[in-house]
Enzyme design. Sequence first.
Site, PDB file in Angstrom:
ATOM      1  N   LYS A 237      36.168   3.606 -22.932  1.00  0.00           N
ATOM      2  CA  LYS A 237      34.918   2.986 -23.386  1.00  0.00           C
ATOM      3  C   LYS A 237      35.199   1.589 -23.960  1.00  0.00           C
ATOM      4  O   LYS A 237      34.432   0.653 -23.742  1.00  0.00           O
ATOM      5  CB  LYS A 237      34.244   3.861 -24.451  1.00  0.00           C
ATOM      6  CG  LYS A 237      33.712   5.184 -23.953  1.00  0.00           C
ATOM      7  CD  LYS A 237      32.567   5.080 -22.968  1.00  0.00           C
ATOM      8  CE  LYS A 237      31.275   4.631 -23.584  1.00  0.00           C
ATOM      9  NZ  LYS A 237      30.160   4.652 -22.575  1.00  0.00           N
TER      10      LYS A 237
ATOM     11  N   THR B  97      30.218   3.308 -27.912  1.00  0.00           N
ATOM     12  CA  THR B  97      30.366   4.358 -28.924  1.00  0.00           C
ATOM     13  C   THR B  97      31.121   3.830 -30.134  1.00  0.00           C
ATOM     14  O   THR B  97      31.937   2.901 -30.018  1.00  0.00           O
ATOM     15  CB  THR B  97      31.123   5.553 -28.311  1.00  0.00           C
ATOM     16  OG1 THR B  97      31.526   6.442 -29.353  1.00  0.00           O
ATOM     17  CG2 THR B  97      32.382   5.120 -27.558  1.00  0.00           C
ATOM     18  N   ASP B  98      30.896   4.478 -31.289  1.00  0.00           N
ATOM     19  CA  ASP B  98      31.667   4.090 -32.489  1.00  0.00           C
ATOM     20  C   ASP B  98      33.156   4.403 -32.323  1.00  0.00           C
ATOM     21  O   ASP B  98      33.992   3.893 -33.068  1.00  0.00           O
ATOM     22  CB  ASP B  98      31.095   4.767 -33.747  1.00  0.00           C
ATOM     23  CG  ASP B  98      31.092   6.282 -33.709  1.00  0.00           C
ATOM     24  OD1 ASP B  98      31.520   6.871 -32.690  1.00  0.00           O
ATOM     25  OD2 ASP B  98      30.654   6.899 -34.710  1.00  0.00           O
ATOM     26  N   GLU B  99      33.481   5.263 -31.346  1.00  0.00           N
ATOM     27  CA  GLU B  99      34.891   5.656 -31.188  1.00  0.00           C
ATOM     28  C   GLU B  99      35.790   4.505 -30.758  1.00  0.00           C
ATOM     29  O   GLU B  99      37.010   4.613 -30.847  1.00  0.00           O
ATOM     30  CB  GLU B  99      35.009   6.798 -30.171  1.00  0.00           C
ATOM     31  CG  GLU B  99      34.296   8.025 -30.629  1.00  0.00           C
ATOM     32  CD  GLU B  99      34.807   9.305 -30.000  1.00  0.00           C
ATOM     33  OE1 GLU B  99      35.911   9.298 -29.420  1.00  0.00           O
ATOM     34  OE2 GLU B  99      34.089  10.302 -30.100  1.00  0.00           O
TER      35      GLU B  99
ATOM     36  N   TYR C  95      39.377   8.861 -23.608  1.00  0.00           N
ATOM     37  CA  TYR C  95      37.933   8.578 -23.547  1.00  0.00           C
ATOM     38  C   TYR C  95      37.609   7.277 -24.288  1.00  0.00           C
ATOM     39  O   TYR C  95      37.005   6.360 -23.723  1.00  0.00           O
ATOM     40  CB  TYR C  95      37.133   9.739 -24.158  1.00  0.00           C
ATOM     41  CG  TYR C  95      35.713   9.351 -24.537  1.00  0.00           C
ATOM     42  CD1 TYR C  95      34.743   9.161 -23.562  1.00  0.00           C
ATOM     43  CD2 TYR C  95      35.343   9.143 -25.875  1.00  0.00           C
ATOM     44  CE1 TYR C  95      33.445   8.776 -23.898  1.00  0.00           C
ATOM     45  CE2 TYR C  95      34.053   8.763 -26.220  1.00  0.00           C
ATOM     46  CZ  TYR C  95      33.108   8.580 -25.231  1.00  0.00           C
ATOM     47  OH  TYR C  95      31.825   8.204 -25.570  1.00  0.00           O
TER      48      TYR C  95
HETATM   49  P1  NAD Z   1      26.645  13.331 -21.055  1.00  0.00           P
HETATM   50  O1  NAD Z   1      28.035  13.748 -20.696  1.00  0.00           O
HETATM   51  O2  NAD Z   1      25.694  14.330 -21.592  1.00  0.00           O
HETATM   52  O3  NAD Z   1      25.949  12.676 -19.757  1.00  0.00           O
HETATM   53  C1  NAD Z   1      26.623  11.799 -18.903  1.00  0.00           C
HETATM   54  C2  NAD Z   1      25.777  11.626 -17.654  1.00  0.00           C
HETATM   55  O4  NAD Z   1      26.425  10.655 -16.809  1.00  0.00           O
HETATM   56  C3  NAD Z   1      25.625  12.903 -16.825  1.00  0.00           C
HETATM   57  O5  NAD Z   1      24.303  13.047 -16.388  1.00  0.00           O
HETATM   58  C4  NAD Z   1      26.548  12.666 -15.637  1.00  0.00           C
HETATM   59  O6  NAD Z   1      26.154  13.338 -14.457  1.00  0.00           O
HETATM   60  C5  NAD Z   1      26.463  11.154 -15.478  1.00  0.00           C
HETATM   61  N1  NAD Z   1      27.646  10.582 -14.812  1.00  0.00           N
HETATM   62  C6  NAD Z   1      28.956  10.825 -15.094  1.00  0.00           C
HETATM   63  N2  NAD Z   1      29.740  10.140 -14.243  1.00  0.00           N
HETATM   64  C7  NAD Z   1      28.904   9.426 -13.431  1.00  0.00           C
HETATM   65  C8  NAD Z   1      29.122   8.514 -12.356  1.00  0.00           C
HETATM   66  N3  NAD Z   1      30.354   8.211 -11.955  1.00  0.00           N
HETATM   67  N4  NAD Z   1      28.063   7.969 -11.756  1.00  0.00           N
HETATM   68  C9  NAD Z   1      26.798   8.274 -12.149  1.00  0.00           C
HETATM   69  N5  NAD Z   1      26.528   9.147 -13.132  1.00  0.00           N
HETATM   70  C10 NAD Z   1      27.579   9.713 -13.781  1.00  0.00           C
HETATM   71  O7  NAD Z   1      26.827  12.106 -22.039  1.00  0.00           O
HETATM   72  P2  NAD Z   1      25.967  11.676 -23.316  1.00  0.00           P
HETATM   73  O8  NAD Z   1      26.456  12.413 -24.491  1.00  0.00           O
HETATM   74  O9  NAD Z   1      24.538  11.679 -22.957  1.00  0.00           O
HETATM   75  O10 NAD Z   1      26.469  10.158 -23.476  1.00  0.00           O
HETATM   76  C11 NAD Z   1      25.813   9.108 -22.770  1.00  0.00           C
HETATM   77  C12 NAD Z   1      26.470   7.800 -23.118  1.00  0.00           C
HETATM   78  O11 NAD Z   1      26.409   7.582 -24.518  1.00  0.00           O
HETATM   79  C13 NAD Z   1      27.952   7.740 -22.752  1.00  0.00           C
HETATM   80  O12 NAD Z   1      28.219   6.461 -22.273  1.00  0.00           O
HETATM   81  C14 NAD Z   1      28.676   7.983 -24.079  1.00  0.00           C
HETATM   82  O13 NAD Z   1      29.920   7.333 -24.084  1.00  0.00           O
HETATM   83  C15 NAD Z   1      27.710   7.342 -25.047  1.00  0.00           C
HETATM   84  N6  NAD Z   1      27.670   7.876 -26.423  1.00  0.00           N
HETATM   85  C16 NAD Z   1      27.511   9.220 -26.635  1.00  0.00           C
HETATM   86  C17 NAD Z   1      27.406   9.698 -27.948  1.00  0.00           C
HETATM   87  C18 NAD Z   1      27.187  11.171 -28.231  1.00  0.00           C
HETATM   88  O14 NAD Z   1      27.213  11.561 -29.398  1.00  0.00           O
HETATM   89  N7  NAD Z   1      26.945  12.013 -27.244  1.00  0.00           N
HETATM   90  C19 NAD Z   1      27.486   8.804 -29.013  1.00  0.00           C
HETATM   91  C20 NAD Z   1      27.671   7.444 -28.746  1.00  0.00           C
HETATM   92  C21 NAD Z   1      27.741   7.005 -27.458  1.00  0.00           C
HETATM   93  O1  DAU Z   2      31.073   9.260 -32.046  1.00  0.00           O
HETATM   94  C1  DAU Z   2      30.467   9.217 -30.807  1.00  0.00           C
HETATM   95  C2  DAU Z   2      31.108  10.236 -29.894  1.00  0.00           C
HETATM   96  O2  DAU Z   2      30.680  11.514 -30.323  1.00  0.00           O
HETATM   97  C3  DAU Z   2      30.749   9.998 -28.435  1.00  0.00           C
HETATM   98  O3  DAU Z   2      31.290   8.773 -28.019  1.00  0.00           O
HETATM   99  C4  DAU Z   2      31.285  11.134 -27.554  1.00  0.00           C
HETATM  100  O4  DAU Z   2      30.833  10.972 -26.222  1.00  0.00           O
HETATM  101  C5  DAU Z   2      30.771  12.451 -28.101  1.00  0.00           C
HETATM  102  O5  DAU Z   2      31.327  13.514 -27.351  1.00  0.00           O
HETATM  103  C6  DAU Z   2      31.135  12.608 -29.574  1.00  0.00           C
HETATM  104  O6  DAU Z   2      32.555  12.767 -29.751  1.00  0.00           O
HETATM  105  P1  DAU Z   2      33.185  13.809 -30.796  1.00  0.00           P
HETATM  106  O7  DAU Z   2      34.556  14.148 -30.398  1.00  0.00           O
HETATM  107  O8  DAU Z   2      32.959  13.353 -32.187  1.00  0.00           O
HETATM  108  O9  DAU Z   2      32.178  15.052 -30.539  1.00  0.00           O
HETATM  109  P2  DAU Z   2      32.437  16.610 -30.342  1.00  0.00           P
HETATM  110  O10 DAU Z   2      31.108  17.262 -30.366  1.00  0.00           O
HETATM  111  O11 DAU Z   2      33.348  16.914 -29.203  1.00  0.00           O
HETATM  112  O12 DAU Z   2      33.208  16.988 -31.679  1.00  0.00           O
HETATM  113  C7  DAU Z   2      32.663  16.720 -32.963  1.00  0.00           C
HETATM  114  C8  DAU Z   2      33.683  17.155 -33.999  1.00  0.00           C
HETATM  115  O13 DAU Z   2      33.792  18.590 -33.954  1.00  0.00           O
HETATM  116  C9  DAU Z   2      35.082  16.632 -33.748  1.00  0.00           C
HETATM  117  O14 DAU Z   2      35.715  16.326 -34.973  1.00  0.00           O
HETATM  118  C10 DAU Z   2      35.804  17.783 -33.063  1.00  0.00           C
HETATM  119  C11 DAU Z   2      35.132  19.004 -33.676  1.00  0.00           C
HETATM  120  N1  DAU Z   2      35.058  20.187 -32.777  1.00  0.00           N
HETATM  121  C12 DAU Z   2      34.527  20.011 -31.530  1.00  0.00           C
HETATM  122  C13 DAU Z   2      34.440  21.081 -30.661  1.00  0.00           C
HETATM  123  C14 DAU Z   2      33.882  20.896 -29.268  1.00  0.00           C
HETATM  124  C15 DAU Z   2      35.471  21.423 -33.221  1.00  0.00           C
HETATM  125  O15 DAU Z   2      35.923  21.574 -34.368  1.00  0.00           O
HETATM  126  N2  DAU Z   2      35.378  22.483 -32.368  1.00  0.00           N
HETATM  127  C16 DAU Z   2      34.903  22.367 -31.088  1.00  0.00           C
HETATM  128  O16 DAU Z   2      34.857  23.375 -30.345  1.00  0.00           O
END
Ligand code: NAD
Ligand code: DAU
Length: 354
Positions: free
Chosen positions: A157, A125-127, A153
């Site tokens: 990562k 992730t970019d985080e 988190y």
């Molecule tokens: P998500 O939370 O929607 O899905 C995570 C999945 O992993 C779920 O199906 C869960 O059951 C499974 N899981 C969790 N723990 C597990 C374990 N111990 N063993 C097997 N399966 C397990 O997450 P997402 O948003 O789809 O993110 C997927 C990946 O992409 C993550 O690695 C996250 O860090 C990365 N990522 C997410 C974003 C975003 O914006 N959502 C951006 C950049 C990177």
């Molecule tokens: O940048 C990649 C990341 O993006 C991934 O690595 C993470 O898995 C994914 O969850 C996401 O993280 P963020 O914290 O950026 O996403 P989130 O949707 O939780 O929040 C987006 C922005 O919105 C953040 O600045 C917090 C704000 N927010 C979020 C929630 C849930 C609110 O203001 N209110 C809310 O209720």
Amino acid sequence: MRIIVTGGAGFIGSNFIFYMMKKHPDYKIICLDKLTYAGNLSTLKDVMDEPNFRFVKLDICDREGVYKLFEEEHPDLVVNFAAESHIDRSIENPEIFLQTNIIGTSVLMDACRKYGIKRYHQISTDEVYGDLPLDWPDLFFREDTPLHTSSPYSSSKASADLLVGAYGRTYGLPVTISRCSNNYGPYQFPEKLIPLMIQRALDDKPLPVYGEGQNVRDWLYVEDHCKAIDLILEKGTVGEVYNIGGHNEMHNIGIVKLICDYLGKPYSLIEHVTDRKGHDQRYAIDPTKIHEELGWLPETVFKDGIKKTIQWYLDNKEWWENIISGDYQNYYQEMYGRSEERKNEGNYFSRRLL
Ligand code: NAD
Ligand code: DAU
């Protein structure tokens, strides 16, 4: 090719499976997922009976189970999406993040070492780069930006990324890493900003914006992320990190207002609530490397992607209503007829928001 996709019952993993099954109908895809609260088996119902798809309920930390699966399937590629992914939850309870995101990654790579692999790809992730200041808009995360994390988190990562690099160098494991910005699109769990706001606006509930809502995220349509991963698997250089992002920065408050506008809901639903602890200010990816080396460019512009996404949540109310009610957790039991242990993780929605 035989691919193990971990975390494929979650948001990005499921979209990746759909993308890959269409693009590479000759591949066998094995989805390994623990089905935590974020994993939803009903998401995969359309591919469940496909002959080139197999679902295995398994924890990536379960070494014996993972080794057994590798012995059975002999995968060529492993793409590791499995993770605890929600920052707010990591602030409440870091431990499971360390377990899954770090230990789980090492177990998967140990299996790759033991049984051999063409590529292990880590979804990062970019985080891991921390955040950028709001008042310096020409600063971006590059692949050589130092890791500098803020939340449990992102630290977990970043730790996983370091381990992946170490397995590459020490054991010669053929690894790649991608670091993507915020994704949006179908099947995102409604605890994350965009689906949470859509779902709550539809129900005329308050829309909780952290602080002033001035934090900036760089949004990418999930299918563009999937395309980038496929390209890295096909053409990426072993040992390399690739940033993925669409140069699409938005303030949180702008996104929430846009959702209100689209759904015809008043801004008076917006409620400014206590800020997230350690809240990162701005994320912004420089995707030059993946563009120049692999030819990747995002295809979905935000104004189209957000419309498609909102429409998807309107058309698939049952999917997210089952999540809010907790019914989605019975799906595995219905499918497999076994008793399940994960009923009482507590309804996060009722605790935090309802
Ligand atoms: P998500 O939370 O929607 O899905 C995570 C999945 O992993 C779920 O199906 C869960 O059951 C499974 N899981 C969790 N723990 C597990 C374990 N111990 N063993 C097997 N399966 C397990 O997450 P997402 O948003 O789809 O993110 C997927 C990946 O992409 C993550 O690695 C996250 O860090 C990365 N990522 C997410 C974003 C975003 O914006 N959502 C951006 C950049 C990177
Ligand atoms: O940048 C990649 C990341 O993006 C991934 O690595 C993470 O898995 C994914 O969850 C996401 O993280 P963020 O914290 O950026 O996403 P989130 O949707 O939780 O929040 C987006 C922005 O919105 C953040 O600045 C917090 C704000 N927010 C979020 C929630 C849930 C609110 O203001 N209110 C809310 O209720």
